[in-house]
Design a protein around this motif. Structure first.
Motif, short mmCIF file in Angstrom:
data_model
loop_
_atom_site.label_atom_id
_atom_site.label_comp_id
_atom_site.label_asym_id
_atom_site.label_seq_id
_atom_site.Cartn_x
_atom_site.Cartn_y
_atom_site.Cartn_z
N UNK A 48 25.60 -5.14 -17.94
CA UNK A 48 26.46 -5.03 -16.75
C UNK A 48 25.82 -4.25 -15.61
N UNK A 49 24.56 -3.90 -15.77
CA UNK A 49 23.85 -3.20 -14.69
C UNK A 49 22.36 -3.47 -14.84
N UNK A 50 21.64 -3.20 -13.76
CA UNK A 50 20.20 -3.40 -13.76
C UNK A 50 19.52 -2.50 -14.79
N UNK A 51 18.42 -2.97 -15.36
CA UNK A 51 17.69 -2.11 -16.28
C UNK A 51 17.10 -0.90 -15.55
N UNK A 52 17.00 0.20 -16.27
CA UNK A 52 16.36 1.39 -15.71
C UNK A 52 15.40 1.95 -16.76
N UNK A 53 14.47 2.76 -16.30
CA UNK A 53 13.49 3.39 -17.18
C UNK A 53 14.22 4.18 -18.26
N UNK A 54 13.91 3.91 -19.52
CA UNK A 54 14.52 4.64 -20.63
C UNK A 54 15.82 4.04 -21.15
N UNK A 55 16.33 2.98 -20.53
CA UNK A 55 17.58 2.39 -20.97
C UNK A 55 17.56 1.97 -22.45
N UNK A 56 16.52 1.27 -22.91
CA UNK A 56 16.52 0.89 -24.33
C UNK A 56 16.61 2.10 -25.26
N UNK A 57 15.93 3.19 -24.89
CA UNK A 57 16.00 4.40 -25.71
C UNK A 57 17.40 5.00 -25.68
N UNK A 58 18.06 4.97 -24.51
CA UNK A 58 19.44 5.47 -24.42
C UNK A 58 20.36 4.65 -25.32
N UNK A 59 20.16 3.34 -25.34
CA UNK A 59 21.00 2.47 -26.19
C UNK A 59 20.72 2.76 -27.66
#
Length: 179
Positions: A153-164
């Motif tokens: 639901x939002x643009x990818x950002x640096x570190x997003x996969x790690x946050x998930x």
């Protein structure tokens, strides 16, 4: 990451995945329902691109093995084979020549730029296609449920996969934290 045994198509639908191809490209992908997928691209030549409500053909080949294929407005064709019980994916992406030469045009929220994708597809060369067949390792699986609009639901950002992966992005009901 959930640990479950995938057997039926219903086991697969509603699952949210993060996987990394052997070439280092990282993708996030959601089996939204039996005919639609959402995804974000975190690494590779079109990192930063994200798409929702992409129509796709989603089938179970045999128990626990799934094939998904679609054609994007860019003219890119995609074929994915998911083996979630083995934490593996095999994907083949068929990039038109114009995407290989101008990937920056596609690095956006595609849904808001369909006209640009179609115009670019007509304006620039399509062939020869860049064919990228790669194996990937699944690094995350989550039970988001079908038609969950919070997943992509939002643009990818640096570190997003790690946050998930670390549990910082979704709450216990698989809704975004801090919308």
């Amino acid at each position: 990451m959930i640990e479950k045994h995938f057997t039926t198509l219903d086991d697969f639908l509603g699952t949210h995945f993060i996987y990394t191809y052997d070439n280092g490209w990282e993708y996030e992908w959601y089996a939204k329902n039996d005919h639609t997928v959402d995804y974000r691209i975190h690494g590779g030549m079109v990192a930063g691109r994200w798409v929702t409500d992409q129509e796709a053909d989603i089938v179970m080949l045999t128990a626990g093995i799934y094939k998904i294929s679609w054609t994007e407005p860019t003219g890119t064709d995609v074929a994915l084979d998911f083996l979630p019980n083995d934490h593996k994916v095999h994907g083949t992406i068929f990039f038109p020549k114009w995407v290989e030469e101008h990937p920056e045009i596609t690095v956006t929220y595609q849904n808001e730029h369909i006209d640009l994708m179609e115009t670019s597809r007509e304006k620039y060369a399509t062939y020869p296609k860049l064919v990228v067949p790669e194996f990937a390792n699944i690094t995350y699986m989550g039970e988001a449920g079908q038609d969950n609009e919070d997943v992509i639901s939002e643009a990818p950002y640096e570190g997003m996969p790690d946050d998930i992966r670390s549990g910082k992005y979704f709450d216990e009901k698989y809704h975004r934290v801090n919308k």
